[in-house]
Design a protein around this motif. Structure first.
Motif, PDB file in Angstrom:
ATOM      1  N   ALA A   3       0.795  -1.155   0.000  1.00  0.00           N
ATOM      2  CA  ALA A   3       0.000   0.000   0.000  1.00  0.00           C
ATOM      3  C   ALA A   3       0.836   1.215   0.000  1.00  0.00           C
ATOM      4  N   LEU A   4       0.389   2.163  -0.358  1.00  0.00           N
ATOM      5  CA  LEU A   4       1.163   3.297  -0.283  1.00  0.00           C
ATOM      6  C   LEU A   4       0.642   4.309   0.595  1.00  0.00           C
ATOM      7  N   ASP A   5       0.731   4.660   0.837  1.00  0.00           N
ATOM      8  CA  ASP A   5       1.852   5.122   1.556  1.00  0.00           C
ATOM      9  C   ASP A   5       1.614   6.531   2.024  1.00  0.00           C
ATOM     10  N   ASP A   6       2.692   7.196   2.509  1.00  0.00           N
ATOM     11  CA  ASP A   6       2.478   8.477   3.157  1.00  0.00           C
ATOM     12  C   ASP A   6       1.958   9.531   2.183  1.00  0.00           C
ATOM     13  N   SER A  83      10.246   6.197   6.525  1.00  0.00           N
ATOM     14  CA  SER A  83       8.957   5.786   7.070  1.00  0.00           C
ATOM     15  C   SER A  83       8.949   4.302   7.384  1.00  0.00           C
ATOM     16  N   ILE A  84       8.106   3.916   8.332  1.00  0.00           N
ATOM     17  CA  ILE A  84       7.777   2.526   8.588  1.00  0.00           C
ATOM     18  C   ILE A  84       6.268   2.379   8.458  1.00  0.00           C
ATOM     19  N   LEU A  85       5.829   1.343   7.733  1.00  0.00           N
ATOM     20  CA  LEU A  85       4.412   1.137   7.455  1.00  0.00           C
ATOM     21  C   LEU A  85       4.004  -0.255   7.902  1.00  0.00           C
ATOM     22  N   LEU A  86       2.813  -0.348   8.485  1.00  0.00           N
ATOM     23  CA  LEU A  86       2.179  -1.610   8.826  1.00  0.00           C
ATOM     24  C   LEU A  86       0.896  -1.699   8.011  1.00  0.00           C
ATOM     25  N   VAL A  87       0.762  -2.766   7.225  1.00  0.00           N
ATOM     26  CA  VAL A  87      -0.347  -2.900   6.280  1.00  0.00           C
ATOM     27  C   VAL A  87      -1.048  -4.229   6.502  1.00  0.00           C
ATOM     28  N   GLY A  88      -2.378  -4.199   6.526  1.00  0.00           N
ATOM     29  CA  GLY A  88      -3.180  -5.409   6.578  1.00  0.00           C
ATOM     30  C   GLY A  88      -4.077  -5.490   5.359  1.00  0.00           C
ATOM     31  N   ASN A  89      -4.039  -6.613   4.607  1.00  0.00           N
ATOM     32  CA  ASN A  89      -4.797  -6.777   3.364  1.00  0.00           C
ATOM     33  C   ASN A  89      -5.767  -7.943   3.467  1.00  0.00           C
ATOM     34  N   HIS A  90      -6.969  -7.735   2.954  1.00  0.00           N
ATOM     35  CA  HIS A  90      -7.930  -8.810   2.717  1.00  0.00           C
ATOM     36  C   HIS A  90      -8.498  -8.588   1.323  1.00  0.00           C
ATOM     37  N   HIS A 129      -0.329  -9.602   5.935  1.00  0.00           N
ATOM     38  CA  HIS A 129       0.101  -8.373   6.581  1.00  0.00           C
ATOM     39  C   HIS A 129       1.527  -8.077   6.166  1.00  0.00           C
ATOM     40  N   VAL A 130       1.857  -6.808   6.106  1.00  0.00           N
ATOM     41  CA  VAL A 130       3.127  -6.337   5.557  1.00  0.00           C
ATOM     42  C   VAL A 130       3.787  -5.387   6.549  1.00  0.00           C
ATOM     43  N   VAL A 131       5.094  -5.563   6.740  1.00  0.00           N
ATOM     44  CA  VAL A 131       5.930  -4.582   7.439  1.00  0.00           C
ATOM     45  C   VAL A 131       6.889  -4.010   6.397  1.00  0.00           C
ATOM     46  N   GLU A 132       6.875  -2.699   6.247  1.00  0.00           N
ATOM     47  CA  GLU A 132       7.575  -2.076   5.123  1.00  0.00           C
ATOM     48  C   GLU A 132       8.374  -0.865   5.598  1.00  0.00           C
ATOM     49  N   PHE A 133       9.579  -0.690   5.034  1.00  0.00           N
ATOM     50  CA  PHE A 133      10.416   0.484   5.287  1.00  0.00           C
ATOM     51  C   PHE A 133      10.564   1.257   3.975  1.00  0.00           C
ATOM     52  N   LYS A 134      10.330   2.560   4.046  1.00  0.00           N
ATOM     53  CA  LYS A 134      10.287   3.376   2.838  1.00  0.00           C
ATOM     54  C   LYS A 134      11.184   4.595   2.973  1.00  0.00           C
ATOM     55  N   ALA A 135      11.838   4.976   1.865  1.00  0.00           N
ATOM     56  CA  ALA A 135      12.602   6.216   1.774  1.00  0.00           C
ATOM     57  C   ALA A 135      12.048   7.032   0.615  1.00  0.00           C
ATOM     58  N   PHE A 315     -11.536   0.511   1.187  1.00  0.00           N
ATOM     59  CA  PHE A 315     -12.683  -0.394   1.288  1.00  0.00           C
ATOM     60  C   PHE A 315     -13.369  -0.500  -0.068  1.00  0.00           C
ATOM     61  N   GLY A 316     -13.913  -1.677  -0.356  1.00  0.00           N
ATOM     62  CA  GLY A 316     -14.604  -1.887  -1.622  1.00  0.00           C
ATOM     63  C   GLY A 316     -15.065  -3.321  -1.758  1.00  0.00           C
ATOM     64  N   LYS A 317     -15.686  -3.627  -2.878  1.00  0.00           N
ATOM     65  CA  LYS A 317     -16.208  -4.960  -3.130  1.00  0.00           C
ATOM     66  C   LYS A 317     -15.099  -5.994  -3.214  1.00  0.00           C
ATOM     67  N   GLY A 318     -13.925  -5.577  -3.664  1.00  0.00           N
ATOM     68  CA  GLY A 318     -12.821  -6.506  -3.817  1.00  0.00           C
ATOM     69  C   GLY A 318     -12.021  -6.758  -2.562  1.00  0.00           C
ATOM     70  N   GLY A 319     -12.367  -6.113  -1.441  1.00  0.00           N
ATOM     71  CA  GLY A 319     -11.637  -6.333  -0.204  1.00  0.00           C
ATOM     72  C   GLY A 319     -11.348  -5.030   0.504  1.00  0.00           C
ATOM     73  N   ASP A 320     -10.497  -5.091   1.496  1.00  0.00           N
ATOM     74  CA  ASP A 320     -10.152  -3.902   2.270  1.00  0.00           C
ATOM     75  C   ASP A 320      -8.676  -3.930   2.629  1.00  0.00           C
ATOM     76  N   ARG A 321      -8.150  -2.745   2.961  1.00  0.00           N
ATOM     77  CA  ARG A 321      -6.748  -2.592   3.329  1.00  0.00           C
ATOM     78  C   ARG A 321      -6.629  -1.519   4.398  1.00  0.00           C
ATOM     79  N   THR A 322      -5.847  -1.798   5.428  1.00  0.00           N
ATOM     80  CA  THR A 322      -5.598  -0.852   6.519  1.00  0.00           C
ATOM     81  C   THR A 322      -4.112  -0.522   6.545  1.00  0.00           C
TER      82      THR A 322
END
Length: 330
Positions: A3-6, A83-90, A129-135, A315-322
């Motif tokens: 996901a993106l991001d900031d 940045s550090i990002l925590l992402v949850g996908n369904h 779920h994703v743990v991500e580091f971004k520059a 959010f949508g018919k195809g799933g959700d992401r936090t």
């Protein structure tokens, strides 16, 4: 899948008007003699000495065009960020091009996968779920480029009904034997993800808009094809001034995700021939997301132009992401 991001932006401010000091005229009265001797006639305005030019920095100063933007009254964010990002996908997916090979555990490994044309997809869901580091860095006052690396963990559940008539010996599929099978696949997800992208952003004192696009490569640590996906989004919203040199941005928008991947694996003990003998099934299937568009809402808290905290829900018919992230700028 990332996901993106900031969310970032630039703010338009009106530069202050310079104040000119006017010297006070001397009070009336005689001028002391010694003062008269110390008076130096003023040079004509045309002969006034020209001040030396201001020193010019020879180093690389980003973003390009910053001096012109500052002269026009724009408030620019700090150039670089981590940045550090925590992402949850369904996510809900569709399957196609299913190919299988069925046989004994010892003999199925060398068999060629056979396409199965008659497949009914009952349920395909991916959760991770994703743990991500971004520059990131502002290359121009309106253009931000970023790259990230992360780790994805989760699973993919696939439930299908297939006709095994062409895969089993004909003697086993004669009536009254039923050669259709309801099969459930589960593929573990343990991938390293690389993401590259950019964002075009513009804002005024109390609002902003940002258009983001990125490409993600998810490399599997197992014997499975890599996953590629494209992500794009538009975010628009107000910026609210808060005490202590902080701001709160509230926004909404739309998000687009295009995913195309191939999953391979095997099942043992869960598949049996009509006579009840256990079989091993190797499979390969392509997956894609049929619902590519979704909505989003989020908030970004900025403190002292250096620290940012962000939360976003897609959010949508195809799933959700936090998405929850924290970043610092330099």
């Amino acid at each position: 899948m990332i996901a993106l991001d900031d969310t970032a932006w630039v703010s338009l401010v009106v530069p202050p008007t310079p104040v000119q000091e006017v010297a006070a005229a001397p009070e009336g009265g005689p001028t002391p003699p010694d003062a008269e001797q110390s008076v130096v006639p003023a040079a004509p305005a045309s002969d006034a000495p020209v001040p030396p030019p201001e020193p010019v920095s020879k180093g690389l100063r980003l973003p390009f065009g910053r001096d012109r933007a500052l002269a026009r009254g724009y408030e620019l964010p700090r150039t670089a960020g981590l940045s550090i990002l925590l992402v949850g996908n369904h996510q809900k997916l569709d399957a196609g091009d299913l190919a299988v090979a069925i046989g004994t555990p010892a003999g199925v490994a060398g068999r060629t996968l056979t396409p199965v044309p008659f497949v009914t997809t009952d349920q395909i869901k991916a959760h991770n779920h994703v743990v991500e580091f971004k520059a990131d860095v502002w290359l121009f006052p309106y253009l931000n480029l970023f790259a990230s690396i992360g780790r994805t963990n989760g699973g993919m559940d696939i439930a299908v009904n297939i006709d095994l008539t062409g895969l089993l010996p004909p003697v086993l599929c004669r009536p009254p034997a039923d050669c259709s099978r309801d099969l459930r696949f589960h593929a573990e997800i343990d991938n390293t993800t690389l993401t590259f992208g950019g964002m075009v952003s513009y804002g005024a004192e109390d609002w902003f808009a940002a258009l983001l696009a990125s490409r993600t490569l998810s490399m599997s640590s197992r014997d499975r094809s890599d996953i590629t996906s494209t992500d794009a989004g538009l975010r628009v919203g107000p910026r609210l001034k808060l005490p202590s040199n902080s701001r709160l941005a509230l926004y909404g928008g739309v998000n687009y995700v295009d995913l195309d991947t191939t999953v391979e694996g095997s099942l043992s003990g869960e598949v049996r021939d009509p006579a009840g003998a256990p079989l091993t099934l190797r499979y390969r299937t392509s997956l894609h997301n049929p619902w590519k568009w979704s909505g989003l809402v989020g908030a970004n808290f900025e403190f002292a132009r250096r620290w940012n905290l962000q939360a976003e829900q897609v959010f949508g018919k195809g799933g959700d992401r936090t998405v929850v992230s924290a970043s610092v700028r330099f």
